[in-house]
Write a protein that holds these residues in place. Structure first.
Motif, PDB file in Angstrom:
ATOM      1  N   TYR A   1       9.457  -6.210 -11.386  1.00 17.46           N
ATOM      2  CA  TYR A   1      10.384  -6.086 -10.260  1.00 17.46           C
ATOM      3  C   TYR A   1       9.679  -5.281  -9.165  1.00 17.46           C
ATOM      4  O   TYR A   1       9.473  -4.060  -9.313  1.00 17.46           O
ATOM      5  CB  TYR A   1      11.662  -5.387 -10.714  1.00 17.46           C
ATOM      6  CG  TYR A   1      12.718  -5.227  -9.638  1.00 17.46           C
ATOM      7  CD1 TYR A   1      13.101  -6.294  -8.837  1.00 17.46           C
ATOM      8  CD2 TYR A   1      13.337  -3.990  -9.440  1.00 17.46           C
ATOM      9  CE1 TYR A   1      14.071  -6.151  -7.855  1.00 17.46           C
ATOM     10  CE2 TYR A   1      14.323  -3.837  -8.463  1.00 17.46           C
ATOM     11  CZ  TYR A   1      14.670  -4.921  -7.675  1.00 17.46           C
ATOM     12  OH  TYR A   1      15.630  -4.779  -6.695  1.00 17.46           O
ATOM     13  N   PRO A   2       9.255  -5.899  -8.056  1.00 15.46           N
ATOM     14  CA  PRO A   2       8.420  -5.239  -7.037  1.00 15.46           C
ATOM     15  C   PRO A   2       8.923  -3.889  -6.543  1.00 15.46           C
ATOM     16  O   PRO A   2       8.115  -2.950  -6.411  1.00 15.46           O
ATOM     17  CB  PRO A   2       8.366  -6.279  -5.911  1.00 15.46           C
ATOM     18  CG  PRO A   2       8.504  -7.589  -6.621  1.00 15.46           C
ATOM     19  CD  PRO A   2       9.496  -7.317  -7.733  1.00 15.46           C
ATOM     20  N   PRO A   3      10.235  -3.704  -6.262  1.00 16.55           N
ATOM     21  CA  PRO A   3      10.667  -2.381  -5.797  1.00 16.55           C
ATOM     22  C   PRO A   3      10.442  -1.273  -6.833  1.00 16.55           C
ATOM     23  O   PRO A   3      10.374  -0.095  -6.482  1.00 16.55           O
ATOM     24  CB  PRO A   3      12.165  -2.577  -5.527  1.00 16.55           C
ATOM     25  CG  PRO A   3      12.299  -4.034  -5.231  1.00 16.55           C
ATOM     26  CD  PRO A   3      11.332  -4.694  -6.176  1.00 16.55           C
ATOM     27  N   CYS A   4      10.348  -1.644  -8.099  1.00 16.82           N
ATOM     28  CA  CYS A   4      10.089  -0.659  -9.156  1.00 16.82           C
ATOM     29  C   CYS A   4       8.583  -0.508  -9.355  1.00 16.82           C
ATOM     30  O   CYS A   4       8.009   0.543  -9.111  1.00 16.82           O
ATOM     31  CB  CYS A   4      10.754  -1.093 -10.462  1.00 16.82           C
ATOM     32  SG  CYS A   4      10.355  -0.017 -11.872  1.00 16.82           S
ATOM     33  N   HIS A   5       7.960  -1.586  -9.838  1.00 21.72           N
ATOM     34  CA  HIS A   5       6.504  -1.639 -10.030  1.00 21.72           C
ATOM     35  C   HIS A   5       5.982  -0.491 -10.904  1.00 21.72           C
ATOM     36  O   HIS A   5       4.832  -0.075 -10.792  1.00 21.72           O
ATOM     37  CB  HIS A   5       5.800  -1.623  -8.665  1.00 21.72           C
ATOM     38  CG  HIS A   5       4.483  -2.344  -8.674  1.00 21.72           C
ATOM     39  ND1 HIS A   5       4.359  -3.664  -9.034  1.00 21.72           N
ATOM     40  CD2 HIS A   5       3.218  -1.930  -8.368  1.00 21.72           C
ATOM     41  CE1 HIS A   5       3.100  -4.029  -8.952  1.00 21.72           C
ATOM     42  NE2 HIS A   5       2.388  -2.998  -8.547  1.00 21.72           N
ATOM     43  N   TRP A   6       6.857   0.050 -11.751  1.00 21.18           N
ATOM     44  CA  TRP A   6       6.472   1.187 -12.593  1.00 21.18           C
ATOM     45  C   TRP A   6       5.394   0.788 -13.590  1.00 21.18           C
ATOM     46  O   TRP A   6       5.523  -0.189 -14.319  1.00 21.18           O
ATOM     47  CB  TRP A   6       7.702   1.722 -13.328  1.00 21.18           C
ATOM     48  CG  TRP A   6       7.410   2.879 -14.238  1.00 21.18           C
ATOM     49  CD1 TRP A   6       6.703   3.998 -13.940  1.00 21.18           C
ATOM     50  CD2 TRP A   6       7.816   3.016 -15.605  1.00 21.18           C
ATOM     51  NE1 TRP A   6       6.655   4.847 -15.030  1.00 21.18           N
ATOM     52  CE2 TRP A   6       7.327   4.267 -16.062  1.00 21.18           C
ATOM     53  CE3 TRP A   6       8.561   2.209 -16.478  1.00 21.18           C
ATOM     54  CZ2 TRP A   6       7.548   4.714 -17.360  1.00 21.18           C
ATOM     55  CZ3 TRP A   6       8.780   2.671 -17.774  1.00 21.18           C
ATOM     56  CH2 TRP A   6       8.276   3.917 -18.205  1.00 21.18           C
ATOM     57  N   GLN A   7       4.325   1.554 -13.620  1.00 24.27           N
ATOM     58  CA  GLN A   7       3.252   1.301 -14.569  1.00 24.27           C
ATOM     59  C   GLN A   7       3.609   1.922 -15.906  1.00 24.27           C
ATOM     60  O   GLN A   7       3.839   3.124 -15.998  1.00 24.27           O
ATOM     61  CB  GLN A   7       1.928   1.874 -14.051  1.00 24.27           C
ATOM     62  CG  GLN A   7       0.720   1.446 -14.872  1.00 24.27           C
ATOM     63  CD  GLN A   7      -0.575   2.009 -14.321  1.00 24.27           C
ATOM     64  OE1 GLN A   7      -0.753   3.225 -14.259  1.00 24.27           O
ATOM     65  NE2 GLN A   7      -1.484   1.136 -13.916  1.00 24.27           N
TER      66      GLN A   7
END
Length: 298
Positions: free
Chosen positions: A264-270
């Motif tokens: 999910y781009p707005p999150c982008h959590w690694q």
């Protein structure tokens, strides 16, 4: 050396006064482009901090060029062989600091820093009863590899460390503190901060984890897992004696040291994720992100 190992990664820094970081960065960018390097280089009044990749010829040319400048005559490079470029592009940018610790009164490592410890000495000091081993990196770096017995500060950025130390280690200033990070640059300021806070004795791993893993005598002894790096490799081996996976999949909890970014781009959590869970959860870090992604498609 084989064709596949004909590239190198250079990790380096130098705290030294640069009169005009903007002009230096602009000239340096043009030189790096001409040589054919890729990577990220930060330039500030306090010095230079970079990681670049290129062929052996390109990186040797770069090291000669930098050392030809009197400011960087004694600069140290951590050199790692690789199969190709580990960066997609080149960036050379002027910054206010090459390392941001978030202090009102910054630390100048040329005036105040901890004792440099070579790999064997660092390992020997770790065995002492009065020693605290403090990881100077972020929590997600620690999670896939660290020195045995090292403290994991609950921080996502380097600038959060001073507050964490004041809240968690203020009553242990009579102990010796050992700090370590990827290549040594963060410890230069952090060890100085610890001394300024009143800690009795502070040592830092000279050259960081990368140099420790390359040391022919230690060969990474005492480090478990892998070292997180800020390029396309994400992680590199350190301990040449044994390969232990210490990371845990964010979803299922099984041993894993593989990182992905949330789909999910707005999150982008690694986050750490095994291949099975990546497929099962479609690359999302949570059901919330999955639902939000689906809503944007409707």
């Amino acid at each position: 050396m084989t064709e596949q190992a004909s590239y190198q990664v250079l990790l380096y820094y130098k705290y030294v006064h640069i009169e005009n970081p903007q002009a230096f960065a602009a000239d340096h960018l043009e030189f790096c482009k001409a040589v054919g390097l890729r990577g990220r280089i930060l330039v500030a009044h306090e010095g230079i901090n970079g990681t670049v990749s290129g062929t052996i010829t390109q990186t040797e040319q770069y090291m000669m060029h930098l050392r030809a400048n009197p400011l960087f005559r004694d600069i140290e490079f951590k050199i790692e062989p690789t199969e190709g470029h580990v960066f997609k592009r080149l960036s050379v940018r002027p910054r206010r600091e090459i390392v941001h610790l978030g202090l009102e009164e910054d630390i100048n490592p040329n005036e105040l820093t901890g004792k440099y410890l070579e790999p064997k000495e660092f390992y020997e000091w770790m065995q002492r009863d009065d020693v605290i081993v403090l990881d100077a990196r972020n929590d997600y770096e620690y999670d896939i590899g660290h020195f045995e017995g090292a403290i994991r500060p609950n921080v996502r950025t380097f600038r959060e460390l001073p507050r964490w130390i004041r809240e968690n280690l203020a009553d242990q200033k009579d102990k010796t503190v050992l700090t370590y990070c990827t290549g040594g640059i963060r410890c230069e300021k952090l060890s100085g901060f610890l001394l300024r806070e009143g800690f009795r004795e502070v040592g830092q791993l000279h050259g960081g984890i990368i140099r420790y893993g390359q040391d022919p005598e230690m060969q990474g002894k005492g480090f478990v897992g892998k070292c997180y790096v800020f390029d396309e490799r994400i992680r590199v081996p350190v301990n040449r004696h044994e390969d232990v996976v210490v990371g845990r999949c964010h979803h299922c909890g099984k041993p894993e040291d593989r990182y992905i970014n949330c789909a999910y781009p707005p999150c982008h959590w690694q986050h750490i994720c095994c291949s099975e869970c990546e497929a099962k959860h479609e690359g999302f870090c949570s059901d919330t992100c999955r639902e939000q992604a689906l809503q944007t498609q409707r």
